[in-house]
Write an enzyme that holds these catalytic residues in place. Sequence first.
Site, mmCIF file in Angstrom:
data_model
loop_
_atom_site.group_PDB
_atom_site.id
_atom_site.type_symbol
_atom_site.label_atom_id
_atom_site.label_comp_id
_atom_site.label_asym_id
_atom_site.label_seq_id
_atom_site.Cartn_x
_atom_site.Cartn_y
_atom_site.Cartn_z
ATOM 1 N N CYS A 164 33.263 -4.000 -35.538
ATOM 2 C CA CYS A 164 34.467 -4.325 -34.755
ATOM 3 C C CYS A 164 35.379 -3.106 -34.580
ATOM 4 O O CYS A 164 35.086 -2.010 -35.074
ATOM 5 C CB CYS A 164 35.232 -5.464 -35.420
ATOM 6 S SG CYS A 164 36.149 -4.943 -36.883
ATOM 7 N N HIS A 211 18.008 -26.186 -53.471
ATOM 8 C CA HIS A 211 17.750 -25.048 -54.370
ATOM 9 C C HIS A 211 17.706 -25.571 -55.802
ATOM 10 O O HIS A 211 18.554 -26.352 -56.208
ATOM 11 C CB HIS A 211 18.887 -24.031 -54.205
ATOM 12 C CG HIS A 211 18.599 -22.684 -54.788
ATOM 13 N ND1 HIS A 211 18.538 -22.470 -56.149
ATOM 14 C CD2 HIS A 211 18.376 -21.489 -54.208
ATOM 15 C CE1 HIS A 211 18.289 -21.189 -56.362
ATOM 16 N NE2 HIS A 211 18.178 -20.569 -55.201
ATOM 17 N N GLU A 227 21.556 -13.822 -61.586
ATOM 18 C CA GLU A 227 21.025 -15.021 -60.914
ATOM 19 C C GLU A 227 19.514 -14.948 -60.819
ATOM 20 O O GLU A 227 18.948 -13.896 -60.511
ATOM 21 C CB GLU A 227 21.516 -15.092 -59.462
ATOM 22 C CG GLU A 227 22.942 -15.449 -59.265
ATOM 23 C CD GLU A 227 23.254 -15.511 -57.763
ATOM 24 O OE1 GLU A 227 22.336 -15.748 -56.959
ATOM 25 O OE2 GLU A 227 24.411 -15.283 -57.407
ATOM 26 N N GLU A 281 22.678 -25.543 -50.047
ATOM 27 C CA GLU A 281 21.724 -25.237 -51.117
ATOM 28 C C GLU A 281 21.347 -26.466 -51.938
ATOM 29 O O GLU A 281 20.974 -26.352 -53.103
ATOM 30 C CB GLU A 281 22.293 -24.104 -51.975
ATOM 31 C CG GLU A 281 22.352 -22.825 -51.151
ATOM 32 C CD GLU A 281 22.926 -21.622 -51.868
ATOM 33 O OE1 GLU A 281 23.807 -21.817 -52.727
ATOM 34 O OE2 GLU A 281 22.507 -20.501 -51.543
ATOM 35 N N LYS A 282 21.399 -27.648 -51.313
ATOM 36 C CA LYS A 282 21.110 -28.863 -52.066
ATOM 37 C C LYS A 282 19.640 -28.964 -52.470
ATOM 38 O O LYS A 282 19.283 -29.723 -53.357
ATOM 39 C CB LYS A 282 21.556 -30.111 -51.294
ATOM 40 C CG LYS A 282 20.931 -30.280 -49.923
ATOM 41 C CD LYS A 282 21.596 -31.453 -49.206
ATOM 42 C CE LYS A 282 20.992 -31.685 -47.836
ATOM 43 N NZ LYS A 282 21.246 -30.562 -46.890
ATOM 44 N N ARG A 341 29.266 -18.549 -45.206
ATOM 45 C CA ARG A 341 29.966 -17.732 -46.200
ATOM 46 C C ARG A 341 29.876 -16.275 -45.770
ATOM 47 O O ARG A 341 29.226 -15.965 -44.773
ATOM 48 C CB ARG A 341 29.364 -17.938 -47.598
ATOM 49 C CG ARG A 341 27.941 -17.418 -47.722
ATOM 50 C CD ARG A 341 27.402 -17.598 -49.132
ATOM 51 N NE ARG A 341 26.075 -17.017 -49.266
ATOM 52 C CZ ARG A 341 25.284 -17.183 -50.311
ATOM 53 N NH1 ARG A 341 25.672 -17.919 -51.336
ATOM 54 N NH2 ARG A 341 24.102 -16.614 -50.367
ATOM 55 N N CYS A 396 35.196 -8.896 -42.644
ATOM 56 C CA CYS A 396 35.000 -7.499 -42.258
ATOM 57 C C CYS A 396 35.608 -6.645 -43.356
ATOM 58 O O CYS A 396 36.800 -6.768 -43.656
ATOM 59 C CB CYS A 396 35.703 -7.237 -40.927
ATOM 60 S SG CYS A 396 35.972 -5.478 -40.621
ATOM 61 N N ASN A 421 30.634 -11.415 -54.364
ATOM 62 C CA ASN A 421 29.257 -11.860 -54.613
ATOM 63 C C ASN A 421 28.323 -11.187 -53.620
ATOM 64 O O ASN A 421 28.525 -11.294 -52.412
ATOM 65 C CB ASN A 421 29.143 -13.385 -54.442
ATOM 66 C CG ASN A 421 27.822 -13.919 -54.949
ATOM 67 O OD1 ASN A 421 27.569 -13.898 -56.153
ATOM 68 N ND2 ASN A 421 26.971 -14.373 -54.052
ATOM 69 N N GLU A 422 27.346 -10.477 -54.136
ATOM 70 C CA GLU A 422 26.320 -9.858 -53.290
ATOM 71 C C GLU A 422 26.912 -9.244 -52.030
ATOM 72 O O GLU A 422 26.629 -9.680 -50.907
ATOM 73 C CB GLU A 422 25.247 -10.886 -52.916
ATOM 74 C CG GLU A 422 24.426 -11.354 -54.097
ATOM 75 C CD GLU A 422 23.247 -12.224 -53.687
ATOM 76 O OE1 GLU A 422 23.295 -12.815 -52.594
ATOM 77 O OE2 GLU A 422 22.287 -12.320 -54.461
ATOM 78 N N CYS A 426 29.687 -4.822 -40.147
ATOM 79 C CA CYS A 426 30.587 -5.146 -39.044
ATOM 80 C C CYS A 426 30.706 -3.950 -38.105
ATOM 81 O O CYS A 426 30.657 -2.802 -38.549
ATOM 82 C CB CYS A 426 31.960 -5.520 -39.613
ATOM 83 S SG CYS A 426 33.137 -5.951 -38.324
#
Length: 664
Positions: A160, A356, A305, A353-354, A114, A118, A152-153, A158
Amino acid sequence: MPDLNDATRGRILYGGDYNPEQWPEETWQEDVRLMRQAGVTSVTVGVFSWARLEPAPGAYDFGWLDRLLDLLHAHGIGVVLATPTASPPPWLGHRHPETLPQAENGTTVWYGSRNQFCASSPTYRRHAAAITEQLAARYGAHPALTMWHVNNEYGTHCWCDATAAHFRRWLQDRHGTLEELNSAWGTAFWSQHYAEWDEILPPRQAQYIRNPAQLLDFARFTSDALLECYTAEHAIVARHSPAVPVTTNHMPFWRGQDGWAWAKEQDVVALDIYPDPDAALGAQHGALVQDLARSMAGGPWMLMEQATGAVNWRPVNRPKPAGLNRLWSLQAVARGADAICFFQWRQSRQGAEKFHSAMLPHSGTGNRTFREVTTLGADLDRLGPHVSGTPVTAGTALLHDWDAWWASEQPGRPSELLDYQENVTAWHRALWEANHTTDLAHPAADLTRYRLVVIPSLYLLTDAALDNLAAYVRTGGTLVTGYFTGVADHQDRIRPGGVDARLREVLGLAAVHQWWPLNEGETLRCTGTEDFRGTLWAEELETAGAEVVARYADGELAGHPAVTRHTHGEGTAWYLSTRPEPDALRALLTRAAREAGLRPAAEHLPAGVEAVRRGELLFLLNHGPQQASCELPGHWEDLLTGKPATGSLTLERHGAAVLRPAAP
Ligand code: GAL
């Protein structure tokens, strides 16, 4: 502008990330039923749904999300709807490899996980805006919608070519001319002079130590580039639903984003917190990042979270023992949170994340985790009307600045053992253990409401910040300053004399002649009106009017001042040229607080019991290893139990009380 109140409406939001696209639709019915059972009032949907919502470029599939939002609404569960732009679908990277980030050494960061975008890529931005526009147009008026959650977060970096071009534009805005840039970066050093803008690059992998001012500007630029992505999506969703607050979630004490700048652009400050349940000071880490979130928000904030039990990204991932999840959630409420949420609602069966933890574990509802989740839902429901929207008042401010953090942690410095965050944590710990509620503040912020201001270490201080600190002390404030502070200006140039003259005047110091960093584990005995051992760092000071509180008694600096105290105008300024061991640092800061007229949130509590006041409420939180007996002055009612609390109150291990003043 809408704010968190528009979503909470006098309650504490309770729930978590919900990823129903990982499950057949039959499961959704069970989900909403169990959410109701657990007291869930809010779920965050769509955080990583881009590939599901737009399976091919421009081909959208919203049917499932329509059904989901309607279902949640029918069950009275509010929706925090996310733009899915943190996890672009494979087709974007496949068709447009220029959207993929490049590392410092030029290697591509591929899809398959995930966050592979950029922030400077016009193609990424165009596609992110398009899916955001679609979502906002479709759901902006949906009755289930309570808040927007952008991305998200934000945390990608980058190096490039698109980033290079964007960086140059950013530098042109900041410095104006090449001449200014060359001066700001000190390019006379090592033949780094730039003759054309196109020669300038992001600080890519190089042979030896890279230019520190370039690194500093690049850290600033990266935070700003990500913020542009945020504000672009914020503007789109706000256009479609102007009354709905917009947020994005921050990682705790995260180096990559200037939180002060970001908070100004967010309607709601949201934080993700994952203290290690096995760490002795996990609770203090929580308190620190909660204090930062509250300070960024300037009021109530959202815990977006946390984990009900184990995470899956430490080398060893241990669950939370009984009661800890509730205790740490109540701690967040005590420190200003009006929303308590988790990653995630239902534990994943597949994917990274199974393992978590979640609110609803693999084993279903017949387990401690789900029982605790349900208890917490009921607790928060009870507390909501008493706390939602109420402020936490702090008498102390700890000064923190991302610029100083970035500048102080570059290669080529006096000691690699200086760790900005670790040092902030140590100072915050001293205040936390003494139950002095502490805000964090930018060094140029208005400090007049604080009786005590502490600076663990701010290597870089701008002129505005220095003038602010001088005025604060002159007009009666108490300032406690740690070592290696006020050394560099806004461009990381060392101040004339090594430490800024204004600061030296406030502190009553003539000069700091030498820095004497200590080796790992080395300590120096210091004696005077305070006796302690100094760690990490020492300095050769020359005073000019300051009283010497303690002198070095060991080593090369024996006889030299270690800690000083100076009256300046109507205020007092302390200087700590070393870091006292934890008990001594707490004693020193407690003394400074007492002399400044501050009292802790509660006194005479057993060690390990945290006390915080929120509005008229007193939260007592037992982080200690066993039961704790607290003597209470006056008459109270415990809102968690509904029972009176007068005289002595016993808190179980991981127990908590939320006390409201009561009539005798
Ligand atoms: C957060 C992230 C969540 C999840 C969680 C696991 O950083 O936002 O999506 O990955 O960590 O702890």
